[in-house]
Design an enzyme around this catalytic site. Structure first.
Site, PDB file in Angstrom:
ATOM      1  CG  ASP A 533      -0.222  -0.161   2.522  1.00 14.55           C
ATOM      2  OD1 ASP A 533       0.547   0.747   2.873  1.00 14.55           O
ATOM      3  OD2 ASP A 533      -0.396  -1.190   3.211  1.00 14.55           O
ATOM      4  CD  GLU A 613      19.190 -24.001 -15.710  1.00 15.59           C
ATOM      5  OE1 GLU A 613      17.971 -24.196 -15.836  1.00 15.59           O
ATOM      6  OE2 GLU A 613      19.876 -24.527 -14.803  1.00 15.59           O
TER       7      GLU A 613
END
Ligand code: DGJ
Length: 724
Positions: A533, A613
């Site tokens: 928020d 990777e």
């Protein structure tokens, strides 16, 4: 000038919007207009006042049966004057009566904006102008001061409210909401709210506002995983790129209420503020109560434009401090790499391989303190677990630094485990109702942060921790809802103040720690995005978005988040495949493309990556470092697509953009797909990389970009556009 006052007509202008209200002949503050900018107009002509049966009239209206609080569009509606819609303010007077009738008293206009005592709020710049309007109850000594801070260039108005008791006896505030928006015409007939659950936050629900109330709310003591304290209301036909839309964003992290209703004559009322359930505040004579701020934004060009206005505003006026606008370090967080199962050797191995890949910050998550080896103990004992670190926490920090990495740490200041030194020393510090065993959640309990001495103690503990070694990042977690709402420090008549006082305690601690350690990068978190928020963003420039790190699940979570909050603040990490939350397997490139939506990092053990990777991760980190400005601060466009999710981030000068498209699954013999881009300069020619096409901005905007033939489970298309 963005605020114009003429004969008690108040007009607030931003670049693209006008907000207007008036104090009428009775001193009633009537809302008149919020919408597209219209200059030199008194919108009082819109008022259609009629006698509505069973809608009572204030005494001073005499025989006028058309004047009723029950039907008027109002600026700050109160309970107890014959308005039966959801109100913003309700009180109980010393004699037990509850009537209230606010009338206009005076106003002032000034540069800047007042601070909101103890609360997070938007930060003014040199151009911010504020209007304060004071209303007074006809009988009691209660007065209400409404503040409207106008950020004209950003198209945002920040509203807040202060209630003052000028009487001689205490008054109980039974509800104080921050803002009401009444709409005359059927302008706002749809509401978007953001609902969710742990690992599934901020899904979008768009539904019609009908008779009966539509509410998004939390009673949990935190803004919550379950509803976000922000909403968008719009017309039925508003789309991403067209139509009117309004946002209301509460700058608060505790229990809240957002309620929308259609009244008896089909006017929409939206109210936003602190949750009235479990709230009652005793206001002594001479005292005032300040309610949290609400940010209002308006767009006549659809939801995308509304989101972009909010993003620009939050990036510039809520997020502040040393990390505002800056590139955040690429981090590796230990949580999904090791959970509770580690010692210093294991951590150093993870950190060593992270450093080799180009990671800049190593974050030690939960499990490092007291004797914690799982979630059953030690919250409150904020010193290094001696069984895990032979070299102590400062020693570990030094070794991590020696690898060329910054060191960050996880804390959960608001909580206490029963199995902790802190509990043994202060068994009365947690929230618990007298004589009842408190509710346990994740084996933990909540410290009573409404008590100043507990906040002081936590400040001392965390100051000592953060001074003990070179900590440059803190993840502040909070992993349960509040229950057992009773504080030993409050008399029976004031227990209704606890939830808000708890939030004020959290904010005080955040304020003191962020001030004392201004260079630390703070990331807040609450079981993922349970306190995502604008209140938290005032203290921490980034928030962990969700405990769900599956990139496909994150598409929905991050898209929902993007309606209100800017990409820069969205904590997003590349984790292992199969994903720990969903078991889904996805390509590393897809995981990175989704995580690069803001505050980018990794949450896996790099030692488990293959050599190829690892090379890919090196390239991803280089790409992020090269393009962070676009990823975190580029203007965000959510694109329409037939089959997947597409978003574009465009540089402020429109010379560069990054397009990302993800599709769930591929079709055989699929129809051709085109993405119509947005936000580009139609006059420029763009080089589309890596495909190599040269296309004009106008072509990309109106003809669209053809997508290649896609195959596999979750095909990904990424393009960089560079103006030639
Ligand atoms: C919840 C957070 O969201 C996770 O990222 C992790 O920090 C755990 N808590 C640790 O307990």
């Amino acid at each position: 000038m963005s605020i114009i006052v003429k004969n008690r007509l108040f007009t607030l202008n931003t670049a693209n919007s006008t907000y207007q209200f008036t104090a009428d002949a009775y001193g009633i503050l009537r809302h008149l207009y919020y919408g597209t900018r219209v200059d030199n107009t008194d919108f009082s002509y819109l008022v259609q006042q009629r006698d509505r049966g069973f809608s009572g009239n204030p005494a001073d209206a005499g025989d006028d049966r058309t004047l009723s609080f029950d039907t008027l569009p109002l600026e700050y509606p109160v309970y107890g004057c014959g308005d039966y819609r959801e109100s913003c303010l309700a009180v109980t007077h010393p004699d037990g009566s509850r009537a209230l009738d606010l009338r206009f008293e005076d106003y002032s206009v000034f540069q800047g904006k007042p601070e909101l005592a103890g609360l997070p709020a938007s930060i003014a710049d040199l151009k911010t102008e504020s209007l304060q309007v004071r209303l007074r109850d006809l009988v009691s000594g209660l007065s209400v001061c409404l503040t409207y801070a106008v950020f004209a260039e950003k198209d945002v108005i920040a509203r807040s409210v202060r209630i003052e008791n000028h009487g001689e006896k205490p008054i109980t505030l039974d509800r104080v909401l921050s803002c009401c928006l009444d709409f005359f015409q059927p302008a706002a007939r749809d509401m978007m709210l953001f609902y969710g659950r742990h690992a599934g936050e901020r899904n979008v629900q768009r539904s019609a506002i009908l008779h009966g109330k539509l509410r998004a709310e939390s009673t949990r003591g935190a803004s919550s995983l379950h509803y976000n304290p922000a909403t968008i209301v719009c017309t039925h036909d508003t789309t991403e790129t067209t139509g009117e839309a309004y946002a209301a964003v509460l700058v608060y992290s505790g229990s809240f209420l957002i309620s929308a209703e259609l009244d008896q004559i089909s006017q929409t009322r939206l109210v936003v503020g602190i949750q009235p359930e479990n709230f009652a505040w005793r206001l002594e004579p001479g005292e005032s109560f300040t309610a949290p701020e609400v940010l209002l934004a308006y767009s006549a060009e659809g939801l995308g434009c509304l989101s972009r206005r909010l993003h620009a505003f939050i990036d510039a006026h809520i997020i502040h401090g040393a990390w505002a606008g800056r590139r955040r370090p690429v981090l590796l967080n230990s949580w999904e790499a090791a959970y509770f199962d580690y010692d210093d050797e294991k951590l150093l191995q993870i950190a060593q391989s992270a450093a080799e890949l180009g990671v800049e910050l190593f974050v030690l998550d939960d499990g490092w303190f007291g004797k914690r080896n799982g979630d059953t103990s030690s919250l409150g004992d904020w010193y290094g677990n001696e069984n895990k670190f032979k070299c102590g926490l400062p020693g570990l920090c030094r070794k991590i630094n020696a690898l060329g990495l910054d060191f960050g740490i996880w804390i959960e200041p608001e909580m206490i485990s029963m199995d902790s030194e802190l509990y043994r020393a202060h068994p009365d510090w947690m929230l618990a109702a007298p004589g009842r065993p408190p509710i346990k959640s994740r084996c933990q309990y909540v410290l009573d942060l409404s008590r100043g001495e507990i906040v002081d103690d936590l400040f001392e503990q965390f100051s000592a921790l953060l001074s003990s070694c070179n900590i440059s990042y803190v993840k502040w977690d909070m992993n349960r809802s509040l229950a057992d709402l009773w504080s030993a420090a409050l008399p029976a008549a004031r227990q209704g103040e606890l939830l808000h006082r708890y939030m004020l305690g959290v904010y005080a601690l955040l304020q003191r720690l962020t001030e004392a350690f201004p260079n630390i990068l703070w990331e807040t978190c609450s079981g993922g995005g349970g306190r995502f928020d604008a209140g938290m963003l005032y203290y921490s420039p980034q928030i962990w978005c969700s405990d769900n790190t599956d990139p496909i699940a994150r598409l929905a979570i991050q898209r929902g988040t993007s309606y209100i909050y800017p990409p820069s603040c969205v904590g997003a990490h590349v984790s292992a495949s199969p994903n720990h939350q969903t078991g889904r397997e996805t390509a590393l490139a897809l995981r990175a493309a989704v995580a690069a939506s803001g505050a980018f990092g990794y949450e896996l053990d790099p030692a488990k990556l293959s050599a190829e990777e690892k090379q890919e991760v090196v390239a991803q980190i280089q790409d992020y470092k090269r393009n962070w400005q676009l990823y975190a601060y580029g203007t965000l466009y959510r694109l329409e697509s037939m089959r997947g999710q597409a978003w574009l981030r465009v540089a402020a000068d429109k010379k560069r953009a990054i397009l990302t498209y993800v599709q769930e699954g591929a079709d055989a013999n699929a129809p051709a797909q085109y993405l119509k881009l947005q936000g580009l300069d139609p006059m420029q020619t763009y080089h589309v990389l890596p495909s190599g096409q040269m296309l004009s901005g106008a072509a990309l905007l109106h003809g669209g970009l053809p997508l290649p033939e896609l195959r596999g489970n979750y095909p990904l298309v990424q393009r960089i556009l560079e103006a030639t």
